[in-house]
Every structure is written in structure tokens, then in C-alpha cells.
Scaffold this active site. Structure first.
Site, PDB file in Angstrom:
ATOM      1  N   GLU A  24       1.049  -1.099  -0.040  1.00 48.08           N
ATOM      2  CA  GLU A  24       0.170   0.071   0.063  1.00 48.08           C
ATOM      3  C   GLU A  24       0.838   1.199  -0.084  1.00 48.08           C
ATOM      4  O   GLU A  24       1.829   1.274   0.906  1.00 48.08           O
ATOM      5  CB  GLU A  24      -0.953  -0.077   1.262  1.00 48.08           C
ATOM      6  CG  GLU A  24      -1.899  -1.147   1.395  1.00 48.08           C
ATOM      7  CD  GLU A  24      -2.500  -0.997   2.592  1.00 48.08           C
ATOM      8  OE1 GLU A  24      -3.582  -0.203   2.789  1.00 48.08           O
ATOM      9  OE2 GLU A  24      -2.070  -1.952   3.558  1.00 48.08           O
ATOM     10  N   ARG A 250       5.145 -13.519   9.549  1.00 53.27           N
ATOM     11  CA  ARG A 250       5.560 -11.981   9.187  1.00 53.27           C
ATOM     12  C   ARG A 250       6.899 -11.761  10.215  1.00 53.27           C
ATOM     13  O   ARG A 250       7.118 -12.499  10.980  1.00 53.27           O
ATOM     14  CB  ARG A 250       4.653 -11.202   9.720  1.00 53.27           C
ATOM     15  CG  ARG A 250       4.195 -10.731  11.169  1.00 53.27           C
ATOM     16  CD  ARG A 250       3.152  -9.726  11.241  1.00 53.27           C
ATOM     17  NE  ARG A 250       3.791  -8.362  10.886  1.00 53.27           N
ATOM     18  CZ  ARG A 250       3.192  -7.251  11.099  1.00 53.27           C
ATOM     19  NH1 ARG A 250       1.926  -7.215  10.921  1.00 53.27           N
ATOM     20  NH2 ARG A 250       4.167  -5.974  10.766  1.00 53.27           N
ATOM     21  N   LYS A 260       2.556   0.403  10.523  1.00 52.75           N
ATOM     22  CA  LYS A 260       2.653   1.726   9.695  1.00 52.75           C
ATOM     23  C   LYS A 260       2.096   2.897  10.416  1.00 52.75           C
ATOM     24  O   LYS A 260       2.442   4.150  10.244  1.00 52.75           O
ATOM     25  CB  LYS A 260       2.072   1.669   8.114  1.00 52.75           C
ATOM     26  CG  LYS A 260       3.041   0.959   7.408  1.00 52.75           C
ATOM     27  CD  LYS A 260       2.317   1.201   5.898  1.00 52.75           C
ATOM     28  CE  LYS A 260       3.234   0.349   4.795  1.00 52.75           C
ATOM     29  NZ  LYS A 260       2.655   0.461   3.645  1.00 52.75           N
TER      30      LYS A 260
END
Length: 548
Positions: A24, A250, A260
Site C-alpha cells: 500500500e 511475518r 505503519k
């Protein structure tokens, strides 16, 4: 994962492997993204396939061109190149909208007027089924008309959404009539003002994969519960291909946050100096600190790919860069806390030059010239007036070797009116260059720089940004409470003259001190600014030794 793909190729179930990296564009990439890049691009490379770069640009309110540019730069810096042109989910907005209309015509999607809070309430919980919206049974024509009017911008944000009609009692909450489109009256960096509605991630991702012919949609474990929805859309729509989603754990590193939202908060509140601050876990921050592409790829390789969620010790990251720079960084001397030493048995015009290796094991790095003059700088930590028993550096009446030079003895301590040490008067033993005379052992070796020829440098000593191993462990507490007040200490040092004209991002081992990198932004117009990448102490090797 590699074995799975190898089996697919050997069995003929797969031919060309096509992966994708779909960030993104709402922030800079961090260390977790480096792992995903390594997985997606690396597997495509290993099996002779392709990897696409596709921006998931479905939320224009949080997206910027600057992020798009930075992400592309990071990927290339890591040593990867995507297949074909840069792709955007917005490239497929027309097709996605057509497929949304298809679902409406099939009775599998409807326009809902519930508010966001009401939708959450109606969805139910993990132990209770959801309730159907009162608008769930609208007719096809009404839904098509409302959807088109949403697209044209006739309704206010939040007043309507398009939802899939699946199962409000599904054990997996993601299947309880998920949202496909929201109204957003926002200018888009790629499509301008053409759209007033934007698709959700869940509706966009799988169909974009199908359009591009992605064979392996590799993502982290938080998307595992979304896989049934990913597969439901592919089964309901006339897509050109059927990609398969596979999840892996992850990357989580202690003393770090990778949300983020939290990273952006650090930037917006000026806790750090931008997204590429060397204390940030962003790829650009690690680069500015002095990490190399090879070290980050090594780190990803060391942590491997698995489905077991775990937290990686930051010492492993330090080991990866330290082992790279140990082999590849030239050596230099830099005094961070200068103390003047006057070599009293040298003349005022003494200017002797030692020719020493640029790297002790790399002849290809050539040599460098170290001038010795009457006055030199040493580090204050290398002198003690009243040393403990095992202090092997300089002290009154004691001897040390100047690195790459002579043995010197401290004869006198010169103090100022305030009682602080201003200088040391020492004498040189000229018979000790390159050898230890028989019968006299000198254990201490210290670094030094000529006072006449040394160059001033700003040195930024970076440490972990957080004091707590898991700064965002407590969801009810403020992670900023765990900030390390000493995460950045700036000092003015003196470096050997060979560093006077170096390029930004040049990396060095400052002998006896650590590994440093010339700041890529501040090292300009003759100004020398070095960032500490990592110290010389290898804590990860010690951890491994204890475990072994």
C-alpha cells in the site's frame, strides 16, 4: 514454501511461477516488507519466474506519490527488479466495478444503508452469529441503480456501502457479508476524480492477482482468515485465472515497531527525523544507518520462512551487517572523545608517515597513509589516572602501542585550573615499530589521529529507539512511553585524513570503535557526518555459542 513450489513444478501442476509484491503506498517500507520482498522476488528468481510490483492503491486519502517513489527505490536498492511495468490496483478499477455489478446481478451483493457502527454491531462476535441487514433483500435493479449512483458521487461518505451476500452466521467473520465498496470523495493520485467509490482490499486483491496471472499469492499469516473470502470471490466471478494464496509468518524484531500507523506517528510528532531516520526500522532508515542490501538479504535468509510466529532478536540483524562489513568495510581511525597527547621527544616539525593496509585481509583495498606528528589525539576512555588492575590502556608511567605505530609511555598528566585533564605528555620508544622488544610486553593498543592532519567529523551514535523489547505489547498503553532518550547521541570526533574526501554512504570500520556510514544526506560540501551502524561486539555470536 520452496519445497512446495518445487513439487508443483516437478509434478507438472505449475510451469511458470508468477508472484507479486503488493504494498500500500501509505508509508515507507519496513523490515517486515524486506522479508516479503525477499520471499516474492527471491522465489520467482529461484524458479525462473516473474515477480510483479503492484501498488494496492485503494485508499487515496492516505496515499502519496512520495511513498510510491520511495518503495520503488527501496526494492531496487535491495537488488531486485520487477517484471514489466509498475502496476496499480487502480489499473483494474473498471474491471472490478464490472465484477461488482456481476455479483449484484447474481444476487450475491447488495447496497447497504447501515452506518459503519451498525454494520459492526450486526456482524456479531466470534461466539454469536451476525444479523442480516434490513437492506439485504433489496432487488437487483434497485441495487444496480444505487451502486451506479454511488459511483457518480450522489451520496455522502459513509451513507452507503456495497456488501457481498454470503453468510451472516459463518464461523469466519470475514464471510459475514464483507464490504466491497465504500464511498470516498477523494482525489486519487492515479485516476484523479474519476471515482467516488473505492474497492476494499479483500475485493481488490484476489481479482488483481487473477487479472495478472499470479500463480502464488504469498502473504503473511494475518491474511490466513481472509483466504476463504479470497477463494469465494475467485469462485463467484469469471476471472481469467485462479491464483492460490499461501501464508507465512511475518517478520517481528524486538525493540521495534512495524505498524505503519505507529511509524507515521513517530514521523508526524517529530520523534524521529523522517521516515529514513537511522533509528527507524524502514528499509530507507536501515540504508541510511549503513546496512547493505546483502546484509538484509542475509538476515531474511537467517530467519527463514515458516508458519510459526516468532520474534527475532535484533542481535541477529546486527550480526548480519557486522559479518558483511567485517569482510567488506575498509578500516580507518577516528577518535570520538578526543584527549590531546604531546609526544615530547618528537620535534615540532616531525611528520612521519606510516603506510598501512586499507583492510587487513583485502589487498584489493590498497593502503592508506597515517601521519604521525608531535601532537596527536587519543580517546579519553583510553586513559585513567588510577587504573584498575586489568586496565591495559594508558596510565601514568604505563605504556601502550599506538595502533600501526610506536609504543609510547605516559610521563606527565597536564591539568587545567578546573582540575580536568587537558593533555598528556608522553615519550616515544623508537625501537618498537612493528615489534615488541624482548623482555617487555605491551598488552594495550589504542587508536589515535594526528592533531595537525586529522579532520573534524560529526558522529551520530544511534541506539535502539525503544528501551522495551516489545514496546507495543500492551494495547492499552502508549508505546511512546518506552522511547529511549539516548537513542541518538551526537559527538564531534577527529578522523584520520584519508576520510576527508569520501562519498556519501561510504562504510568504514572505525578501528576499536565500530562500523560507521557516511550519512547520505548530510555528508555534503566538505561536511563529514557519520552514522554508527553497529558496534564491534557480536552479541548474537555469543548467544549462539551459549545455545550450541
Amino acid at each position: 514454501m520452496r519445497n512446495q513450489i518445487r513439487d508443483e513444478i516437478e509434478s507438472g501442476r505449475a510451469t511458470t511461477i508468477v508472484t507479486r509484491f503488493p504494498p500500500e503506498p501509505n508509508g515507507f517500507l519496513h523490515i517486515g516488507h524486506a522479508k516479503s520482498i525477499w520471499v516474492n522476488f527471491g522465489l520467482a528468481e529461484q524458479f525462473g519466474g516473474r515477480c510483479h510490483l503492484r501498488f494496492d492503491d485503494t485508499n487515496p486519502a492516505k496515499e502519496e506519490q512520495a511513498y510510491i517513489d520511495a518503495i520503488q527505490e527501496d526494492i531496487r536498492w535491495l537488488g531486485y527488479e520487477w517484471s514489466g511495468a509498475v502496476r496499480f490496483a487502480s489499473d483494474y478499477f473498471d474491471q472490478l466495478y464490472a465484477w461488482a455489478q456481476h455479483l449484484v446481478r447474481e444476487g450475491k451483493a447488495y447496497v447497504d444503508d447501515l452506518s459503519p457502527d451498525e454494520i459492526r454491531e450486526y456482524r456479531g462476535t466470534l461466539t454469536e452469529p451476525g444479523r442480516p441487514s434490513p437492506y439485504r433483500d433489496r432487488g437487483v435493479e434497485e441495487n444496480l441503480d444505487l451502486l451506479e449512483r454511488m459511483r457518480l458521487g450522489e451520496f455522502a461518505e459513509g451513507s452507503k456501502v456495497l456488501r457481498a451476500r454470503i453468510d451472516m452466521a459463518a464461523p469466519n467473520i470475514n464471510l459475514r457479508d464483507p464490504i466491497l465498496y465504500r464511498i470516498r470523495h477523494a482525489h486519487h493520485h492515479q485516476t484523479g476524480d474519476a471515482w467516488k467509490i473505492y474497492p476494499s482490499y479483500d475485493f481488490t486483491h484476489g481479482q488483481s492477482d487473477a487479472i495478472e496471472g499470479i500463480t502464488h499469492s504469498l502473504c503473511t499469516l494475518e491474511f490466513e482468515d481472509h483466504r476463504p473470502l479470497y477463494e469465494w470471490f475467485l469462485a463467484q466471478l469469471p476471472v481469467p485465472s485462479k491464483p492460490r494464496q499461501t501464508e507465512f509468518a511475518r517478520m517481528n524484531v524486538n525493540y521495534t515497531v512495524t505498524s505503519k500507523r505507529k511509524l507515521k506517528l513517530l514521523v508526524d510528532q517529530d520523534v524521529v527525523d523522517g521516515w529514513d531516520d537511522p533509528r527507524m526500522p524502514t528499509i530507507s532508515g536501515l540504508r541510511r544507518r549503513g546496512y547493505t542490501p546483502a546484509s538484509l538479504r542475509k538476515f531474511c535468509d537467517m530467519t527463514g520462512v515458516s508458519r510459526a510466529a516468532n520474534v527475532v532478536d535484533i542481535a541477529m540483524l546486527h550480526f548480519a551487517i557486522r559479518s558483511d562489513l567485517e569482510d567488506n568495510a575498509p578500516r580507518a581511525m577516528c577518535v570520538l572523545n578526543p584527549l590531546k597527547v604531546v609526544l615530547t621527544n618528537l620535534t615540532a616539525d616531525h611528520d612521519e608517515v606510516f603506510e598501512v593496509p586499507g583492510h587487513p585481509a583485502r589487498e584489493d583495498m590498497g593502503t592508506r597513509r597515517l601521519p604521525l606528528t608531535r601532537e596527536i589525539w587519543i580517546d579519553r576512555e583510553d586513559f585513567m589516572e588510577e587504573p584498575p588492575k586489568k586496565f591495559f590502556r594508558l596510565a601514568p608511567g604505563k605504556e601502550v602501542r599506538l595502533r600501526n605505530g610506536y609504543v609510547i609511555r605516559c610521563d606527565e598528566v597536564i591539568k587545567g585550573d578546573d582540575g580536568e585533564i587537558d593533555a598528556l605528555h608522553c615519550s616515544v620508544d623508537f625501537d618498537t615499530l612493528g615489534k615488541n622488544p624482548e623482555g617487555r610486553k605491551v598488552k594495550g593498543v589504542i587508536h589515535w589521529v594526528s592533531a595537525e592532519h586529522g579532520v573534524p567529523v560529526e558522529v551520530r551514535l544511534y541506539d535502539n529507539l525503544f528501551l522495551d523489547e516489545a514496546p507495543d505489547r500492551d494495547k492499552d498503553a502508549d508505546f511512546l512511553d518506552h522511547l529511549n532518550p539516548d537513542s541518538l547521541v551526537t559527538v564531534t570526533g577527529i578522523a584520520e585524513p584519508a576520510l576527508a574526501n569520501i562519498e556519501p554512504e561510504a562504510r568504514y570500520q572505525f578501528e576499536r570503535v565500530g562500523y560507521f556510514c557516511a550519512d547520505r544526506h548530510a555528508c555534503r560540501d566538505g561536511k563529514l557526518v557519520f552514522n554508527r551502524t553497529v558496534g564491534l561486539k557480536d552479541s548474537w555470536a555469543k548467544i549462539q555459542k551459549k545455545q550450541g
